[in-house]
Write an enzyme that holds these catalytic residues in place. Structure first.
Site, PDB file in Angstrom:
ATOM      1  N   GLU A 152      -6.859   4.232   7.778  1.00  0.00           N
ATOM      2  CA  GLU A 152      -6.791   5.665   7.449  1.00  0.00           C
ATOM      3  C   GLU A 152      -8.098   6.137   6.825  1.00  0.00           C
ATOM      4  OE1 GLU A 152      -3.058   5.393   5.346  1.00  0.00           O
ATOM      5  OE2 GLU A 152      -2.162   4.820   7.268  1.00  0.00           O
ATOM      6  N   ASN A 158       0.854  -1.191   0.000  1.00  0.00           N
ATOM      7  CA  ASN A 158       0.000   0.000   0.000  1.00  0.00           C
ATOM      8  C   ASN A 158       0.891   1.243   0.000  1.00  0.00           C
ATOM      9  OD1 ASN A 158      -1.849   2.024   0.456  1.00  0.00           O
ATOM     10  ND2 ASN A 158      -2.292   1.429   2.574  1.00  0.00           N
ATOM     11  N   TRP A 159       0.955   1.888  -1.158  1.00  0.00           N
ATOM     12  CA  TRP A 159       1.855   3.049  -1.294  1.00  0.00           C
ATOM     13  C   TRP A 159       1.254   4.302  -0.660  1.00  0.00           C
ATOM     14  CZ3 TRP A 159       4.098   3.000  -6.990  1.00  0.00           C
ATOM     15  CH2 TRP A 159       4.713   1.763  -7.227  1.00  0.00           C
ATOM     16  N   LYS A 160      -0.007   4.260  -0.289  1.00  0.00           N
ATOM     17  CA  LYS A 160      -0.706   5.437   0.260  1.00  0.00           C
ATOM     18  C   LYS A 160      -0.516   6.635  -0.682  1.00  0.00           C
ATOM     19  CE  LYS A 160       0.254   3.499   4.747  1.00  0.00           C
ATOM     20  NZ  LYS A 160       0.019   3.588   6.155  1.00  0.00           N
ATOM     21  N   GLY A 181       2.348   2.192  10.580  1.00  0.00           N
ATOM     22  CA  GLY A 181       3.236   3.343  10.388  1.00  0.00           C
ATOM     23  C   GLY A 181       3.932   3.794  11.660  1.00  0.00           C
ATOM     24  N   HIS A 191      -9.548   0.366   5.179  1.00  0.00           N
ATOM     25  CA  HIS A 191      -8.230   0.679   5.749  1.00  0.00           C
ATOM     26  C   HIS A 191      -8.399   1.678   6.893  1.00  0.00           C
ATOM     27  CE1 HIS A 191      -4.163   2.250   6.163  1.00  0.00           C
ATOM     28  NE2 HIS A 191      -3.765   1.113   5.630  1.00  0.00           N
ATOM     29  N   GLY A 200       2.846  -1.194   4.288  1.00  0.00           N
ATOM     30  CA  GLY A 200       2.817   0.222   3.917  1.00  0.00           C
ATOM     31  C   GLY A 200       4.219   0.728   3.648  1.00  0.00           C
ATOM     32  N   GLY A 201       4.853   1.290   4.682  1.00  0.00           N
ATOM     33  CA  GLY A 201       6.156   1.944   4.517  1.00  0.00           C
ATOM     34  C   GLY A 201       7.185   1.119   3.765  1.00  0.00           C
ATOM     35  N   SER A 232       3.552  -2.219  10.297  1.00  0.00           N
ATOM     36  CA  SER A 232       5.013  -2.141  10.447  1.00  0.00           C
ATOM     37  C   SER A 232       5.722  -3.451  10.115  1.00  0.00           C
ATOM     38  CB  SER A 232       5.366  -1.644  11.853  1.00  0.00           C
ATOM     39  OG  SER A 232       4.836  -0.337  12.056  1.00  0.00           O
ATOM     40  N   GLU A 265      -5.129  -5.447  10.726  1.00  0.00           N
ATOM     41  CA  GLU A 265      -4.162  -4.370  10.896  1.00  0.00           C
ATOM     42  C   GLU A 265      -4.469  -3.594  12.178  1.00  0.00           C
ATOM     43  OE1 GLU A 265      -2.189  -3.156   7.009  1.00  0.00           O
ATOM     44  OE2 GLU A 265      -4.020  -2.003   7.136  1.00  0.00           O
TER      45      GLU A 265
END
Ligand code: PEP
Length: 254
Positions: free
Chosen positions: A96, A9-11, A171, A94, A232-233, A211, A165
């Protein structure tokens, strides 16, 4: 046996130049890898580039968000139907979207339906806040979010992937312990089994997200109810993401 699945997930990250370089690196770096499904979820403006670069590769294209109506006066939104041909997977629920943009369980349910109706593959994210975990409410939150999303479905969709998640791990660099992640992923599977059939739930793929790194993926992947990762990151770094995909394929190889 469940084929493991990894999502990146590149956000709202990457310039176009960074996205192109990342897509090429993933296409080439994962070309020889079997035994795992891989999808990337780039920002919407790079979806055409992703489709072109990843066509015929081992890496599928996903999108980060859809609106549930098929078309209409909904400025800024995109429907699932519009994404057919450009993407295979869609993220929904998600944290966010839930906690920054205020999406409710009812919104998640409508989005999930529209994704399924369009023939796309949903990745449904669920997970508790830190205060909910501290209050011992993790299982209640998972049940509420799963029930809310899956309401009205007579059968478990075979294309559905659920991503557990914990919000406090996203993150933050604070990964859930393998035991806590396993407990929650197993609980997701048994809640789905209660709602549908045990046989269908045993085929459901449940990812852990929060993470995930090349350093911690091995212990997470060793857990029996963790069938993949939503990253993600670390998905913004080709080397790290490829290492995660390889570790999952190795851990789940029969
Ligand atoms: C995510 O965005 O779904 C996620 C898990 O992010 P991170 O890996 O950065 O925690």
């Amino acid at each position: 046996m469940r084929t493991p699945i990894v999502g990146g997930n590149w956000k709202m990250h990457t310039t176009r130049a960074e996205a192109l370089a990342l897509l090429v690196a993933l296409r080439d770096g994962l070309a020889d890898l079997g035994g795992v499904e891989v999808a990337v979820f780039p920002p919407a403006p790079w979806l055409g580039d992703a489709s072109n670069i990843l066509e015929g590769s081992n890496v599928a294209v996903g999108v980060q968000n859809v609106y549930w109506e098929p078309r209409g006066a909904f400025t800024g939104e995109q429907s699932a139907a519009m994404l057919v041909g450009a993407a295979r997977h869609v993220l929904v629920g998600h944290s966010e979207r839930r906690h920054v943009f205020g999406e409710t369980d009812a919104d998640v349910s409508r989005k999930l339906r529209s994704i399924l109706d369009a023939g796309l593959h949903p990745v449904l994210a669920v997970g508790e806040l830190q205060e909910e975990r501290d209050a011992g409410a993790t299982m209640d939150v998972l049940r509420r979010q799963l029930d809310g999303a899956l309401t009205g479905l007579d059968e478990l969709p075979t294309t559905l992937v659920v991503a557990y998640e914990p919000v406090w791990a996203i993150g933050t660099g604070r990964t859930a312990t393998p035991e806590a992640a396993q407990e929650a992923c197993a609980a997701v599977r048994s809640m789905v089994a209660e709602r549908f059939e045990a046989a269908a739930a045993s085929g459901l793929r449940v990812q852990y997200g929060g993470s995930v790194t090349p350093q911690n993926i091995e212990v997470l992947a060793a857990q029996p109810d963790i069938d993949g990762a939503l990253v993600g990151g670390a998905s913004l770094n080709a080397e790290a993401f490829i290492a995660i995909c390889r570790a999952l394929a190795a851990a789940k190889r029969i």
